[in-house]
Design a protein around this motif. Structure first.
Motif, mmCIF file in Angstrom:
data_model
loop_
_atom_site.group_PDB
_atom_site.id
_atom_site.type_symbol
_atom_site.label_atom_id
_atom_site.label_comp_id
_atom_site.label_asym_id
_atom_site.label_seq_id
_atom_site.Cartn_x
_atom_site.Cartn_y
_atom_site.Cartn_z
ATOM 1 N N HIS A 154 4.290 7.297 -10.337
ATOM 2 C CA HIS A 154 3.526 7.973 -9.287
ATOM 3 C C HIS A 154 2.117 7.386 -9.299
ATOM 4 C CE1 HIS A 154 6.250 11.167 -7.878
ATOM 5 N NE2 HIS A 154 6.696 11.211 -9.128
ATOM 6 N N LEU A 155 1.845 6.474 -8.399
ATOM 7 C CA LEU A 155 0.526 5.855 -8.354
ATOM 8 C C LEU A 155 -0.564 6.874 -8.080
ATOM 9 C CD1 LEU A 155 1.341 2.590 -6.354
ATOM 10 C CD2 LEU A 155 0.904 2.809 -8.815
ATOM 11 N N THR A 156 -0.225 7.907 -7.322
ATOM 12 C CA THR A 156 -1.204 8.945 -7.019
ATOM 13 C C THR A 156 -1.679 9.633 -8.289
ATOM 14 O OG1 THR A 156 -0.211 9.324 -4.850
ATOM 15 C CG2 THR A 156 -1.603 11.075 -5.729
ATOM 16 N N GLU A 157 -0.748 9.903 -9.207
ATOM 17 C CA GLU A 157 -1.120 10.562 -10.461
ATOM 18 C C GLU A 157 -1.919 9.631 -11.365
ATOM 19 O OE1 GLU A 157 2.426 12.031 -12.262
ATOM 20 O OE2 GLU A 157 2.934 13.352 -10.582
ATOM 21 N N ILE A 158 -1.572 8.344 -11.369
ATOM 22 C CA ILE A 158 -2.255 7.395 -12.243
ATOM 23 C C ILE A 158 -3.664 7.096 -11.763
ATOM 24 C CG2 ILE A 158 -2.233 4.988 -13.052
ATOM 25 C CD1 ILE A 158 0.793 5.113 -13.040
ATOM 26 N N LEU A 159 -3.834 6.968 -10.435
ATOM 27 C CA LEU A 159 -5.100 6.492 -9.885
ATOM 28 C C LEU A 159 -5.871 7.548 -9.101
ATOM 29 C CD1 LEU A 159 -3.678 3.069 -8.785
ATOM 30 C CD2 LEU A 159 -5.284 3.433 -10.646
ATOM 31 N N LYS A 217 0.864 -1.179 0.000
ATOM 32 C CA LYS A 217 0.000 0.000 0.000
ATOM 33 C C LYS A 217 0.900 1.227 0.000
ATOM 34 C CE LYS A 217 -4.181 1.775 2.250
ATOM 35 N NZ LYS A 217 -5.133 1.562 3.371
ATOM 36 N N GLY A 218 0.752 2.088 -0.994
ATOM 37 C CA GLY A 218 1.640 3.236 -1.067
ATOM 38 C C GLY A 218 1.278 4.177 -2.186
ATOM 39 N N ASN A 219 2.153 5.186 -2.400
ATOM 40 C CA ASN A 219 1.859 6.219 -3.388
ATOM 41 C C ASN A 219 2.811 6.216 -4.584
ATOM 42 O OD1 ASN A 219 4.151 7.131 -2.123
ATOM 43 N ND2 ASN A 219 3.371 9.183 -1.688
ATOM 44 N N MET A 220 3.818 5.334 -4.585
ATOM 45 C CA MET A 220 4.768 5.260 -5.691
ATOM 46 C C MET A 220 5.165 3.812 -5.961
ATOM 47 S SD MET A 220 7.628 8.199 -4.855
ATOM 48 C CE MET A 220 7.196 9.861 -4.332
ATOM 49 N N VAL A 221 5.599 3.562 -7.191
ATOM 50 C CA VAL A 221 6.335 2.340 -7.526
ATOM 51 C C VAL A 221 7.797 2.758 -7.640
ATOM 52 C CG1 VAL A 221 6.710 0.531 -9.242
ATOM 53 C CG2 VAL A 221 4.393 1.330 -8.762
ATOM 54 N N LEU A 222 8.671 2.060 -6.938
ATOM 55 C CA LEU A 222 10.087 2.418 -6.943
ATOM 56 C C LEU A 222 10.862 1.599 -7.967
ATOM 57 C CD1 LEU A 222 10.926 2.823 -3.144
ATOM 58 C CD2 LEU A 222 9.948 4.487 -4.743
ATOM 59 N N ARG A 223 11.950 2.184 -8.455
ATOM 60 C CA ARG A 223 12.873 1.493 -9.356
ATOM 61 C C ARG A 223 14.205 1.378 -8.636
ATOM 62 N NH1 ARG A 223 12.149 4.158 -14.188
ATOM 63 N NH2 ARG A 223 12.930 5.974 -13.072
ATOM 64 N N MET A 224 14.661 0.128 -8.456
ATOM 65 C CA MET A 224 15.911 -0.101 -7.731
ATOM 66 C C MET A 224 17.025 -0.491 -8.687
ATOM 67 S SD MET A 224 16.674 -2.691 -4.510
ATOM 68 C CE MET A 224 15.933 -1.516 -3.346
ATOM 69 N N ASN A 225 18.160 0.178 -8.567
ATOM 70 C CA ASN A 225 19.353 -0.188 -9.318
ATOM 71 C C ASN A 225 19.881 -1.508 -8.758
ATOM 72 O OD1 ASN A 225 22.327 -0.355 -9.846
ATOM 73 N ND2 ASN A 225 21.939 1.550 -10.929
ATOM 74 N N ARG A 226 20.022 -2.511 -9.600
ATOM 75 C CA ARG A 226 20.389 -3.838 -9.097
ATOM 76 C C ARG A 226 21.847 -3.943 -8.684
ATOM 77 N NH1 ARG A 226 17.632 -8.188 -13.147
ATOM 78 N NH2 ARG A 226 17.005 -6.500 -14.518
ATOM 79 N N GLU A 227 22.636 -2.953 -9.031
ATOM 80 C CA GLU A 227 24.042 -2.949 -8.612
ATOM 81 C C GLU A 227 24.212 -2.184 -7.302
ATOM 82 O OE1 GLU A 227 26.529 -4.615 -9.949
ATOM 83 O OE2 GLU A 227 25.193 -5.467 -11.454
ATOM 84 N N THR A 228 23.672 -0.969 -7.251
ATOM 85 C CA THR A 228 23.901 -0.102 -6.087
ATOM 86 C C THR A 228 22.810 -0.211 -5.034
ATOM 87 O OG1 THR A 228 22.712 1.771 -7.064
ATOM 88 C CG2 THR A 228 25.054 1.526 -7.628
ATOM 89 N N MET A 229 21.650 -0.798 -5.392
ATOM 90 C CA MET A 229 20.482 -0.898 -4.513
ATOM 91 C C MET A 229 19.847 0.463 -4.230
ATOM 92 S SD MET A 229 20.333 -4.245 -3.751
ATOM 93 C CE MET A 229 19.501 -4.551 -2.201
ATOM 94 N N GLU A 230 20.255 1.482 -4.961
ATOM 95 C CA GLU A 230 19.633 2.798 -4.811
ATOM 96 C C GLU A 230 18.293 2.824 -5.543
ATOM 97 O OE1 GLU A 230 22.523 5.487 -6.341
ATOM 98 O OE2 GLU A 230 23.761 5.459 -4.517
ATOM 99 N N THR A 231 17.385 3.694 -5.084
ATOM 100 C CA THR A 231 16.045 3.739 -5.649
ATOM 101 C C THR A 231 15.667 5.140 -6.108
ATOM 102 O OG1 THR A 231 15.084 4.070 -3.449
ATOM 103 C CG2 THR A 231 15.192 1.803 -4.268
#
Length: 245
Positions: A114-119, A95-109
């Motif tokens: 923006h789920l809020t904008e879509i829905l 449950k949240g307001n965003m879908v995150l994208r994680m870099n598979r090397e650095t684990m940074e996101t």
């Protein structure tokens, strides 16, 4: 490999020896609810916003920093779904307001969607996520107990189509039930048509049909009309003639 849900334990079963062992993954006290494999590493999704995503390559474990998510991101009960994409690992919160994208090397996101904008709501439950071979995503989300939506996104995250599934009687309807045949590579609202004509509806074809809009069920409607008499709207006239005699 099996995840023991809501724990930090991964069960590893040796198919040759028939023996199994339990491995503790990540920091003590971690609890995971989903396991994914990208061909090289296992990804474990936490069941709490206070715990980290873990990546295990069979030897070492690295973890994300749950305190370093993008500014403005809020979520509850961790991440329930994930999608392996060319630009990283997309993380869908329970449950949240965003879908995150994680870099598979650095684990940074960073923010992927923006789920809020879509829905149009601040707190959205992600019920299911399906990934097509061409990169499209089929996402079902619940904005409230009676408002479930199906959204089809292209490879860049742009909306191709969106379908509200509002239940008028106040009972929540799980939209993924509508897509059970998608998960098994078969889909049609007219099962009789599908079986009698031995037609398969692949997942990609079903989404093509949904995106196309009005023509989705044209062939199925034609078949149904062939099953009953007076489909041309003359049933009343024929009934009246029968009654008169």
């Amino acid at each position: 490999y099996y995840l023991i849900a809501h724990s930090d334990l991964l069960a590893v079963y040796d198919l040759e020896s028939g023996q199994a062992e339990l491995l503790h993954i990540g920091a003590a006290g971690n609890q995971y609810q989903r396991l994914l494999y990208d061909g090289a590493c296992f990804w474990l999704l936490p069941n709490s916003e206070k715990r980290n995503v873990a990546c295990w390559d069979g030897r070492t474990v690295k973890e994300s920093d749950c305190e370093a998510y993008p500014k403005g991101f809020s979520h509850f009960c961790g991440f329930l779904h994930a999608a392996l994409r060319e630009d990283g690992l997309w993380l869908f919160p329970y449950k949240g307001n965003m879908v995150l994208r994680m870099n598979r090397e650095t684990m940074e996101t960073d923010c992927a969607l923006h789920l809020t904008e879509i829905l149009g709501a601040d707190s959205i439950c992600t019920d299911s996520v399906l990934t097509l071979s061409d990169g499209r995503l089929v996402m079902t989300t619940s904005v409230s107990g009676t408002d479930t939506r199906i959204t089809i996104l292209d490879g860049e995250g742009q909306i191709l189509a969106q379908y509200p599934c509002v239940c008028s009687n106040g009972k929540a309807v799980a939209a993924e039930k509508m897509f059970e045949r998608l998960e098994t590579e078969r889909y049609t609202s007219a099962y009789a048509y599908q079986t009698s004509e031995e037609i398969d509806y692949p997942l990609s074809g079903a989404c093509d049909a949904l995106v196309s809009g009005a023509a989705v069920y044209r062939e199925e409607q034609h078949y149904y009309r062939s099953l009953y008499a007076n489909s041309d709207g003359t049933a009343g006239e024929h009934i009246w003639q029968e009654v008169k005699t």
